[in-house]
Design an enzyme around this catalytic site. Structure first.
Site, PDB file in Angstrom:
ATOM      1  CG  LEU A 208      60.288  46.099  93.856  1.00 30.93           C
ATOM      2  CD1 LEU A 208      60.885  44.990  94.714  1.00 30.93           C
ATOM      3  CD2 LEU A 208      59.098  46.726  94.583  1.00 30.93           C
ATOM      4  CG  HIS A 209      61.511  53.070  90.773  1.00 38.12           C
ATOM      5  ND1 HIS A 209      60.198  52.685  90.904  1.00 38.12           N
ATOM      6  CD2 HIS A 209      61.488  54.422  90.682  1.00 38.12           C
ATOM      7  CE1 HIS A 209      59.412  53.752  90.863  1.00 38.12           C
ATOM      8  NE2 HIS A 209      60.168  54.831  90.740  1.00 38.12           N
ATOM      9  NE  ARG A 210      57.767  54.923  94.735  1.00 35.78           N
ATOM     10  CZ  ARG A 210      57.510  55.971  93.963  1.00 35.78           C
ATOM     11  NH1 ARG A 210      58.188  57.084  94.110  1.00 35.78           N
ATOM     12  NH2 ARG A 210      56.580  55.919  93.050  1.00 35.78           N
TER      13      ARG A 210
END
Ligand code: UD1
Length: 381
Positions: A208-210
């Site tokens: 998860l990086h957004r």
């Protein structure tokens, strides 16, 4: 034979590298073409960049622009200035851009204004969410590109509905899957993670990086807490992007001192946070895991090709083909819904990997290069 054509291939970030590798490999049988590999330097940490070059067998970039990080405007502008300078010195016959990152749109703008033909690989994907910077990058790139290579029918339909002439579009399949199939046999278990927790289908992976999620503590903390609860049933490994790790430390969710550790258990649970993982090892992890929880675009496609369930933690996706014809499910950003979806997936059998979209067959790079060389020769470069 003299090299009469030069083609610049632009990369900037981690997901771009597996997309250009198959095209560079396919060019080896075209001696008349000189490839120019351009690395904008949008990603620069070795674990996001140099290690991918090694794993994918890509040689050193010919042009290293070294732009680094910054706001969207700063980063896009820096790439434009540097790329224009290089193109004026050594004008390529064509510029190939991939995906939807800031480097993609920046180089598209420069080449278009210099009247150099632009080719977009992975054209036509749409999330219809203009709050995503990537969606803006995709729209601008596709409207300017002279030749557009697509990997699913829906991408073709999107482009046609936006008025892109049919003759500019060429359906070739998925270059990222070329790399996956080529490297899969060499994939190795990451030595930095505990071997006894990495039994086949005995663990899950998270990426998860957004910014929409990791920049907001009100969203990030409940999500990490939900992942910790899931990890009581299925051990989870989460290779954390440097930006996300910095946010976790900044929000006090992990100790500042732990942010650089190799492996860290979030609040002492079975949710393991680790440093970004190189391509070959990440491929091994995906191939052996029970499920993926992600907000990445590429992983939705890679899990479909591997036949591993993928739960996408976003409200929309530009890759609906992986839902219709693959293993992906769109869950939304509510952690409670994610917990329900994981419980359901764990109660089901592993899906069969036979549901794979057409032309995701390991030969997209060759199809692109064959078409591109012919197209350039026909238009007299
Ligand atoms: C970029 C892409 C995103 C893609 C992702 C893949 C855009 C708009 N976003 O997001 O679509 O999914 O790459 O990973 O192009 N940083 C480092 N080391 C690096 C690079 C970045 O620490 O090598 C940190 C910096 O603090 C930087 C931040 O990460 O400001 C964001 O980097 P950036 O390249 O702007 O965007 P990504 O979040 O990586």
């Amino acid at each position: 034979m003299s090299q009469s054509l030069s083609i610049a291939f632009v990369v900037g970030t981690r997901p771009n590298f597996p997309k250009v590798a198959p095209m560079l490999a396919a060019l080896r049988s075209h001696e008349s073409v000189r490839p120019i590999l351009v690395h904008t330097g949008q990603h620069y940490d070795p674990e996001l960049s140099a290690m991918f070059f090694e794993d994918l067998g890509i040689s050193e970039p010919d042009w290293m622009l070294g732009v680094g990080s910054g706001s969207h405007a700063q980063q896009t502008a820096k790439v434009m200035v540097e790329f224009e300078r290089r193109c004026l010195d050594d004008r390529p016959n064509c510029v190939v851009v991939v995906g939807d990152v800031n480097s993609t749109v920046a180089c598209t703008l420069v080449a278009s204004k210099l009247d150099i033909p632009v080719v977009h690989v992975e054209a036509g994907l749409r999330s219809r969410d203009r709050t995503m910077p990537e969606e803006l990058n995709r729209l601008v790139t596709d409207v300017l590109a002279d030749r557009l290579y697509t990997h699913c029918q829906e991408a073709v339909d999107n482009l046609i509905s936006e008025g892109i002439p049919r003759e500019r579009i060429c359906a070739v399949g998925n270059v990222m899957i070329d790399s996956l199939l080529r490297v899969r046999g060499k994939a190795t278990r990451p030595p930095s993670l505990p071997a006894d927790r990495l039994g086949k289908r005995a663990f899950g992976m998270v990426t998860l990086h957004r910014p929409a999620l990791v920049d907001n503590v009100e969203l990030l903390e409940p999500m990490l807490d939900a992942l910790s609860r899931i990890a009581e049933r299925l051990v989870l490994f989460y290779p954390v992007h440097p930006r996300a790790m910095a946010r976790m430390a900044g929000f006090g969710l992990i100790d500042e001192a732990d942010a650089s550790s190799e492996l860290l258990r979030y609040k002492g649970t079975q949710l393991h946070l680790c440093r970004p993982i190189r391509y070959q090892e990440f491929l091994w992890l995906m191939d052996n895991s029970r499920l993926l929880i992600t907000d990445s675009g590429g992983i939705q496609e890679e899990t479909t090709a591997l036949g591993v369930p993928c739960l996408t933690v976003r409200d929309n996706t530009e890759r609906a083909v992986t839902i219709r014809e693959g293993t992906n499910e769109l869950i939304g950003v509510d952690p409670a819904k994610l917990e329900v979806a994981v419980a359901r997936v764990l109660s089901e059998d592993m899906p069969s990997s036979e549901r794979i979209p057409a032309q995701w067959d390991g030969h997209a790079g060759e199809r692109i290069i064959d078409d591109l060389v012919r197209w350039l020769e026909e238009r007299g470069k």
